[in-house]
Design a protein around this motif. Structure first.
Motif, PDB file in Angstrom:
ATOM      1  N   PRO A  10     -76.092 -17.821   2.753  1.00 30.64           N
ATOM      2  CA  PRO A  10     -76.377 -16.536   1.727  1.00 30.64           C
ATOM      3  C   PRO A  10     -75.779 -15.894   1.460  1.00 30.64           C
ATOM      4  O   PRO A  10     -76.004 -15.172   0.392  1.00 30.64           O
ATOM      5  N   ASP A  11     -74.829 -14.739   1.656  1.00 30.39           N
ATOM      6  CA  ASP A  11     -73.781 -14.619   1.304  1.00 30.39           C
ATOM      7  C   ASP A  11     -72.838 -14.412   0.104  1.00 30.39           C
ATOM      8  O   ASP A  11     -72.634 -14.516  -0.383  1.00 30.39           O
ATOM      9  N   PHE A  12     -72.952 -16.153   0.381  1.00 32.26           N
ATOM     10  CA  PHE A  12     -71.748 -17.297  -0.272  1.00 32.26           C
ATOM     11  C   PHE A  12     -73.310 -17.072  -1.972  1.00 32.26           C
ATOM     12  O   PHE A  12     -72.412 -16.414  -3.467  1.00 32.26           O
ATOM     13  N   ASP A  13     -74.383 -17.270  -1.634  1.00 25.14           N
ATOM     14  CA  ASP A  13     -75.500 -17.088  -3.170  1.00 25.14           C
ATOM     15  C   ASP A  13     -75.082 -16.291  -3.397  1.00 25.14           C
ATOM     16  O   ASP A  13     -74.841 -15.881  -4.787  1.00 25.14           O
ATOM     17  N   ALA A  14     -75.243 -14.813  -3.127  1.00 26.55           N
ATOM     18  CA  ALA A  14     -75.825 -13.250  -3.319  1.00 26.55           C
ATOM     19  C   ALA A  14     -74.322 -13.246  -4.325  1.00 26.55           C
ATOM     20  O   ALA A  14     -74.475 -12.680  -5.417  1.00 26.55           O
ATOM     21  N   SER A  15     -73.376 -12.564  -3.239  1.00 28.42           N
ATOM     22  CA  SER A  15     -71.834 -12.842  -4.163  1.00 28.42           C
ATOM     23  C   SER A  15     -71.753 -13.474  -5.483  1.00 28.42           C
ATOM     24  O   SER A  15     -71.753 -12.585  -6.489  1.00 28.42           O
ATOM     25  N   LEU A  16     -72.610 -14.422  -5.100  1.00 25.61           N
ATOM     26  CA  LEU A  16     -71.938 -15.353  -6.848  1.00 25.61           C
ATOM     27  C   LEU A  16     -72.952 -14.862  -7.412  1.00 25.61           C
ATOM     28  O   LEU A  16     -72.913 -15.347  -8.830  1.00 25.61           O
ATOM     29  N   ARG A  17     -74.267 -14.924  -7.687  1.00 23.40           N
ATOM     30  CA  ARG A  17     -75.063 -13.999  -8.449  1.00 23.40           C
ATOM     31  C   ARG A  17     -74.549 -12.795  -8.845  1.00 23.40           C
ATOM     32  O   ARG A  17     -74.686 -12.464 -10.768  1.00 23.40           O
ATOM     33  N   ARG A  18     -73.811 -11.796  -8.159  1.00 26.28           N
ATOM     34  CA  ARG A  18     -73.874 -10.446  -8.359  1.00 26.28           C
ATOM     35  C   ARG A  18     -72.771 -10.823 -10.166  1.00 26.28           C
ATOM     36  O   ARG A  18     -72.616  -9.834 -10.407  1.00 26.28           O
ATOM     37  N   GLU A  19     -71.884 -12.111  -9.457  1.00 26.96           N
ATOM     38  CA  GLU A  19     -70.467 -11.746  -9.766  1.00 26.96           C
ATOM     39  C   GLU A  19     -70.639 -13.316 -11.442  1.00 26.96           C
ATOM     40  O   GLU A  19     -69.659 -12.380 -12.792  1.00 26.96           O
ATOM     41  N   LEU A  20     -71.390 -14.044 -11.531  1.00 26.97           N
ATOM     42  CA  LEU A  20     -71.369 -15.262 -12.558  1.00 26.97           C
ATOM     43  C   LEU A  20     -73.108 -14.567 -12.823  1.00 26.97           C
ATOM     44  O   LEU A  20     -73.534 -13.468 -12.884  1.00 26.97           O
ATOM     45  N   SER A  21     -72.382 -14.383 -14.609  1.00 25.22           N
ATOM     46  CA  SER A  21     -73.076 -14.331 -15.961  1.00 25.22           C
ATOM     47  C   SER A  21     -74.683 -15.583 -15.471  1.00 25.22           C
ATOM     48  O   SER A  21     -74.762 -16.176 -14.864  1.00 25.22           O
ATOM     49  N   GLN A  22     -75.422 -14.175 -15.330  1.00 22.63           N
ATOM     50  CA  GLN A  22     -77.286 -15.534 -14.550  1.00 22.63           C
ATOM     51  C   GLN A  22     -77.493 -16.182 -16.052  1.00 22.63           C
ATOM     52  O   GLN A  22     -77.942 -16.932 -15.384  1.00 22.63           O
ATOM     53  N   GLU A  23     -77.158 -16.503 -17.396  1.00 24.60           N
ATOM     54  CA  GLU A  23     -76.564 -17.515 -18.195  1.00 24.60           C
ATOM     55  C   GLU A  23     -76.335 -19.260 -16.735  1.00 24.60           C
ATOM     56  O   GLU A  23     -76.506 -19.893 -17.579  1.00 24.60           O
ATOM     57  N   SER A  24     -75.577 -18.293 -16.810  1.00 26.19           N
ATOM     58  CA  SER A  24     -74.461 -19.560 -16.073  1.00 26.19           C
ATOM     59  C   SER A  24     -75.051 -20.576 -15.098  1.00 26.19           C
ATOM     60  O   SER A  24     -74.705 -21.517 -14.571  1.00 26.19           O
ATOM     61  N   ILE A  25     -76.068 -19.832 -14.023  1.00 32.63           N
ATOM     62  CA  ILE A  25     -76.296 -20.214 -12.864  1.00 32.63           C
ATOM     63  C   ILE A  25     -77.691 -20.886 -13.250  1.00 32.63           C
ATOM     64  O   ILE A  25     -78.424 -20.366 -13.486  1.00 32.63           O
ATOM     65  N   HIS A  26     -78.176 -22.316 -13.134  1.00 37.23           N
ATOM     66  CA  HIS A  26     -79.234 -22.753 -12.595  1.00 37.23           C
ATOM     67  C   HIS A  26     -79.142 -23.758 -11.073  1.00 37.23           C
ATOM     68  O   HIS A  26     -79.300 -24.418 -11.132  1.00 37.23           O
TER      69      HIS A  26
END
Length: 411
Positions: A104-120
């Motif tokens: 869950p912390d891995f997911d949260a950190s990536l969503r903070r740092e990566l552009s949201q357009e890049s995550i699907h």
């Protein structure tokens, strides 16, 4: 809370498409974001969250290179100075710095740092090739480079045994008083396998307890393992199942291969898609005996970011070559796995690790990072052997069992 990107994208184009948002895929996307932010990336995951339902742990020395440590900076990580091990013959406290990251912390950190357009997320993949990815919806994502990080697969081209585990995160009513991790409590009933219980104190009232088995068969019996965790929790004085002594706030379970031999070339050929790079466990970047992946995932992510301008076919060749080198340099650990499964009676396998954990703690750290020196390897094997020499020799010259598909029983 950061909004989840759950929609299925329409036909589109990106420079690099990463299929699989687990540890390997997520770290590749993160390395590209930090080191090559001008490159467009799409991270495609079939589950609802990045990282699945896992916990990754490692020694601080596993990421001794500054660039490796920097890649993991920003994640919410639990950290301890020192840990313990326990065996029937002795117990020991070691001083190494130990770290752990929950998905869950891995997911949260990536969503903070990566552009949201890049995550699907919630995007199933029907097919992939050197020019892009076709989703279950029929949408097409074109890319100049495709990286397959969809996780390890059971292969007939490998031999070995299995690591079967169940973990439970509990929150106790009263402070549990545990200061440091118990990495390996093997002073427990062995149940026809090398069994140990792994405990992490995640907070004053939070504990992660994992029951692990080095077993001959890939059978995950959830009911049996759950009952054994209940018993262990009560024995340690943390409370009784069904009472109000604690609440269960999370869990995980799985079956991982412990690879002792086989043909890596045939494995690669069976999974190869021309022009598509394979990373993570699918690419073979695992410790064959311990199933550790994080140090190798970090190294691979940084290597890909450093060569991100390569055409897809050249990146594929580069990563395949790295995977072959990794297989070659981890041969020693497969040999030890052969002795573990082939030379020791299941209930006595713990003696191999009991012998191992008497050694220097720096040697232990290098072992888990698959960086054992020649002297380390010799030191592990010398002295009074924990298994009969004749059986060890026989195990090394006798092919192990082909890996079969994992099985699961539910209550």
């Amino acid at each position: 809370m950061v909004a989840r990107t759950q929609h299925t994208p329409a036909d589109t184009r990106t420079e690099i498409a990463i299929v699989g948002g687990g540890l390997a895929g997520g770290l590749i996307a993160l390395a590209l974001r930090r080191l090559r932010p001008e490159i467009s990336v799409m991270l495609i995951e079939q589950g609802e969250t990045l990282g699945g339902n896992h916990r990754w742990s490692w020694f601080a020395s596993d990421l001794a290179a500054p660039e490796s440590a920097a890649l993991m900076a920003g994640f919410r990580i639990a950290e301890w100075r020192g840990y313990e091990v326990r065996f029937p013959a002795y117990a020991r406290q070691l001083g190494s710095q130990y770290r752990s990251l929950a998905s869950p912390d891995f997911d949260a950190s990536l969503r903070r740092e990566l552009s949201q357009e890049s995550i699907h997320t919630s995007c199933g993949v029907a097919a992939l090739d050197a020019q892009g990815v076709t989703l279950d919806s029929g949408a097409r994502i074109s890319a100049r480079m495709v990286i397959d990080c969809r996780g390890g697969v059971t292969s007939e081209h490998f031999r070995g045994g299995w690591q079967v585990f169940m973990g439970r995160h509990i929150r106790t009513k009263q402070p549990h008083g545990i200061a440091r991790p118990m990495i390996m409590d093997a002073a427990v009933r062995q149940h026809d396998a090398f069994r140990f219980v792994y405990t992490l104190p995640l907070g004053a009232r939070d504990l992660f307890i994992e029951d692990t088995y080095y077993a001959d068969d890939p059978v995950l019996d959830r009911s049996a393992l759950s009952a054994r965790i209940d018993a262990y929790t009560q024995e340690q004085g943390w409370g009784a199942a069904g009472s109000d002594d604690f609440e269960i706030v999370g869990h995980e379970a799985g079956v991982l291969p412990v690879i002792t031999g086989g043909s890596f070339a045939e494995y690669q050929a069976a999974l190869r898609v021309d022009g598509v790079a394979m990373a993570g466990a699918r690419g073979g970047f695992v410790h064959p005996l311990t199933s550790y992946t994080l140090p190798f995932a970090v190294e691979t992510a940084l290597a890909i970011a450093a060569e991100a301008d390569l055409p897809g076919a050249q990146m594929t060749a580069l990563i395949e070559q790295r995977a072959r080198r990794h297989w070659a340099r981890t041969r020693y650990y497969r040999m030890l796995g052969s002795m573990l499964f082939g030379a020791a009676e299941p209930d006595l396998r713990y003696r191999i690790f009991e012998h191992f954990y008497r050694l220097d703690e720096d040697l232990v750290e290098r072992f888990y990072a698959a960086r054992s020196t020649f002297a380390d390897k010799a030191r592990i094997l010398i002295g009074k052997p924990p298994v009969a020499v004749s059986k060890a020799i026989a195990a090394l010259i006798t092919p192990g069992r082909p890996l079969a598909a994992p099985q699961e029983t539910r209550p």
